[in-house]
Design a protein around this motif. Structure first.
Motif, short mmCIF file in Angstrom:
data_model
loop_
_atom_site.label_atom_id
_atom_site.label_comp_id
_atom_site.label_asym_id
_atom_site.label_seq_id
_atom_site.Cartn_x
_atom_site.Cartn_y
_atom_site.Cartn_z
N VAL A 8 0.83 -1.20 0.00
CA VAL A 8 0.00 0.00 0.00
C VAL A 8 0.87 1.26 0.00
O VAL A 8 1.71 1.43 0.88
CB VAL A 8 -0.93 0.02 1.23
N HIS A 9 0.65 2.12 -0.96
CA HIS A 9 1.28 3.43 -1.01
C HIS A 9 0.29 4.43 -0.45
O HIS A 9 -0.88 4.44 -0.86
CB HIS A 9 1.66 3.81 -2.44
N LEU A 40 2.93 0.71 3.63
CA LEU A 40 2.25 -0.28 4.45
C LEU A 40 2.18 -1.61 3.72
O LEU A 40 2.11 -1.65 2.48
CB LEU A 40 0.81 0.16 4.76
N ILE A 41 2.16 -2.68 4.48
CA ILE A 41 1.89 -4.01 3.94
C ILE A 41 0.72 -4.57 4.73
O ILE A 41 0.78 -4.66 5.96
CB ILE A 41 3.11 -4.94 4.04
N LEU A 60 -10.40 -1.49 1.02
CA LEU A 60 -9.04 -1.07 1.35
C LEU A 60 -8.56 0.06 0.43
O LEU A 60 -8.03 1.06 0.91
CB LEU A 60 -8.10 -2.27 1.26
N SER A 61 -8.75 -0.08 -0.85
CA SER A 61 -8.25 0.93 -1.78
C SER A 61 -8.99 2.26 -1.68
O SER A 61 -8.52 3.27 -2.18
CB SER A 61 -8.31 0.42 -3.22
N LYS A 62 -10.14 2.25 -0.98
CA LYS A 62 -10.93 3.47 -0.82
C LYS A 62 -10.70 4.16 0.53
O LYS A 62 -11.29 5.20 0.80
CB LYS A 62 -12.41 3.14 -1.00
N VAL A 63 -9.84 3.59 1.36
CA VAL A 63 -9.53 4.20 2.65
C VAL A 63 -8.82 5.53 2.40
O VAL A 63 -7.94 5.63 1.53
CB VAL A 63 -8.64 3.26 3.51
N GLY A 65 -6.31 8.30 2.31
CA GLY A 65 -4.85 8.26 2.40
C GLY A 65 -4.21 7.23 1.49
O GLY A 65 -3.02 7.32 1.20
N VAL A 66 -4.98 6.25 1.02
CA VAL A 66 -4.42 5.24 0.12
C VAL A 66 -4.28 5.84 -1.27
O VAL A 66 -5.25 6.34 -1.84
CB VAL A 66 -5.30 3.96 0.07
#
Length: 92
Positions: A8-9, A40-41, A60-63, A65-66
């Protein structure tokens, strides 16, 4: 159980908040902050492949900061505990 490792970037100023928000998602087993090319991993564990899309692409991809993710599906896991257990069979 299907395991995915998600790189995760994130926005640099939101790493702790983003990590906690990801960790709070159903299906996310662990989140690690780390040094290197990614921030992050996340380790995602689900029962069915379809759930990967729900957890990773849908949540997850919509959190906040991602920036983007890179997902790797695990085929098999190896650990020293597994090796130790295999060699201790019948030694009781």
């Amino acid at each position: 159980m299907i395991t995915a490792i998600v790189l995760v970037h994130t926005d640099a100023d939101r790493i702790p908040e983003t990590a906690q928000a990801i960790a709070d998602l159903d299906g996310v087993a662990e989140v690690y902050s780390c040094a290197g090319d990614v921030d992050l991993i996340a380790v995602v564990k689900v029962r069915e492949h379809e759930q990967l899309a729900d957890v990773i692409a849908g949540k997850l991809s919509k959190v906040e900061g991602v920036q983007h993710t890179d997902t790797h599906i695990a085929f098999r896991s190896y650990s020293s505990a597994d090796t130790d257990a295999a060699f201790s069979v019948g030694t009781d």
